[in-house]
Write an enzyme that holds these catalytic residues in place. Structure first.
Site, PDB file in Angstrom:
ATOM      1  N   SER A  22      41.306  46.661  28.388  1.00 38.42           N
ATOM      2  CA  SER A  22      40.048  47.376  28.153  1.00 38.42           C
ATOM      3  C   SER A  22      39.042  46.566  27.333  1.00 38.42           C
ATOM      4  O   SER A  22      38.337  47.111  26.490  1.00 38.42           O
ATOM      5  CB  SER A  22      40.308  48.739  27.495  1.00 38.42           C
ATOM      6  N   ASN A  37      38.855  41.919  37.494  1.00 32.15           N
ATOM      7  CA  ASN A  37      39.849  42.466  38.422  1.00 32.15           C
ATOM      8  C   ASN A  37      39.282  43.759  38.996  1.00 32.15           C
ATOM      9  O   ASN A  37      39.276  44.797  38.332  1.00 32.15           O
ATOM     10  CB  ASN A  37      41.171  42.728  37.689  1.00 32.15           C
ATOM     11  N   GLU A  77      48.154  41.752  28.665  1.00 33.97           N
ATOM     12  CA  GLU A  77      47.581  43.071  28.928  1.00 33.97           C
ATOM     13  C   GLU A  77      48.535  44.147  28.440  1.00 33.97           C
ATOM     14  O   GLU A  77      49.462  44.526  29.153  1.00 33.97           O
ATOM     15  CB  GLU A  77      47.261  43.231  30.423  1.00 33.97           C
ATOM     16  N   HIS A  82      50.504  41.921  37.621  1.00 38.34           N
ATOM     17  CA  HIS A  82      49.724  42.933  36.913  1.00 38.34           C
ATOM     18  C   HIS A  82      50.587  44.172  36.675  1.00 38.34           C
ATOM     19  O   HIS A  82      51.444  44.516  37.483  1.00 38.34           O
ATOM     20  CB  HIS A  82      48.477  43.296  37.726  1.00 38.34           C
ATOM     21  N   GLY A 104      42.810  50.855  31.205  1.00 40.47           N
ATOM     22  CA  GLY A 104      42.204  52.023  31.811  1.00 40.47           C
ATOM     23  C   GLY A 104      42.317  53.290  30.973  1.00 40.47           C
ATOM     24  O   GLY A 104      42.002  54.373  31.437  1.00 40.47           O
ATOM     25  N   GLU A 120      50.074  47.199  36.981  1.00 43.67           N
ATOM     26  CA  GLU A 120      50.030  48.203  38.042  1.00 43.67           C
ATOM     27  C   GLU A 120      50.930  47.802  39.204  1.00 43.67           C
ATOM     28  O   GLU A 120      51.530  48.666  39.860  1.00 43.67           O
ATOM     29  CB  GLU A 120      48.584  48.413  38.497  1.00 43.67           C
ATOM     30  N   LYS A 171      40.454  45.558  41.275  1.00 45.56           N
ATOM     31  CA  LYS A 171      41.499  46.489  41.706  1.00 45.56           C
ATOM     32  C   LYS A 171      41.158  47.021  43.112  1.00 45.56           C
ATOM     33  O   LYS A 171      40.640  46.268  43.932  1.00 45.56           O
ATOM     34  CB  LYS A 171      41.703  47.583  40.656  1.00 45.56           C
TER      35      LYS A 171
END
Length: 250
Positions: free
Chosen positions: A212, A9, A166, A94, A172, A96, A11
């Site tokens: 991660s 990904n 996730e 996701h 991150g 985010e 991003k």
């Protein structure tokens, strides 16, 4: 046996020139991979990435898809547009997107319906916040997100879907769930799928770990029986690191 799947990904990273450089470096490094390899790139890179990976063992994904065929949805990208550009996979829900752009279980469900209707292969993300993990609500959150995302989805369509677990606290941040934590939670997610669709769909569905995963911890995570691959963030932006992860997944 479920074939592992490693998806990068990117991003909001990589211009077209940077996309070309990364994929050109990556392809020979993963040419003998024993897993499915996906690069989920920004919308502006999809057509180029598809051109560069044509004829290789790497396929291209998008990072979201609109819930409508077309219309007055400024800033959204339709499934037809993604497919024409060369996308095969699409990430949905996701953390985010949930955190910054108001995605909900209901909107993820609408996007999942659209992806499946248009033969895009969905990667549906689920996972808990740190406060939810510390409050003992990991299973409650994952169950709600899976049931919400798959509301009204047939068993045949569910079988075409990948889930990415996730834990939001491990994205991150450099923190990673232990191998045992990730395996246990993915096993629980599989049990939710089993309750919805039965043994065959649950046993066949690939469930990735997406918190991660990197070149240093991939071997331990992939050794666990419930973990079928990874949704890779930062490590997917470096050909060497991503290739180590890909070539470890078998």
């Amino acid at each position: 046996m479920r074939k592992p799947i490693i998806a990068g990904n990117w991003k909001m990273n990589k211009t077209a020139a940077e996309c070309r450089a990364l994929i050109t470096e990556l392809l020979p490094k993963v040419a003998n991979a024993k897993c499915d390899v996906v690069v989920c790139v920004p919308f502006t890179d999809i057509a180029l990435a598809a051109e560069l990976t044509a004829g290789s063992n790497v396929v291209v994904g998008a990072q979201n898809v609109a819930w409508a065929d077309s219309g007055a949805f400024t800033g959204e990208i339709s499934a037809d547009m993604l497919k024409e550009a060369g996308a095969t996979y699409v990430i949905l829900g996701h953390s985010e997107r949930r955190q910054y752009f108001g995605e909900t279980d209901a909107s993820v469900n609408k996007r999942l319906v659209q992806a499946l209707k248009n033969d895009l292969k969905p990667i549906v993300c689920v996972g808990e916040l740190l406060a939810e993990r510390e409050g003992g609500k990991t299973e409650e959150v994952c169950k709600r997100q899976v049931e919400g995302a798959f509301d009204g989805i047939s068993a045949a369509d569910a079988a075409k879907t990948v889930i990415a677990y996730e834990p939001v606290w491990a994205i991150g941040t450099g923190k990673t769930a232990t191998d045992e934590q990730a395996d246990e939670t993915i096993g629980y997610i599989r049990s939710v799928v089993k309750a919805l669709y039965g043994d065959a769909v649950a046993d066949g569905m690939r469930i990735q770990y997406g918190g991660s995963m990197n070149a240093k911890n991939v071997a331990g995570l992939m050794a666990k029986p419930q973990i079928d691959g990874g949704l890779i963030g930062g490590a997917s932006l470096k050909a060497e690191d991503f290739s180590i992860i890909v070539n470890t997944a078998k």
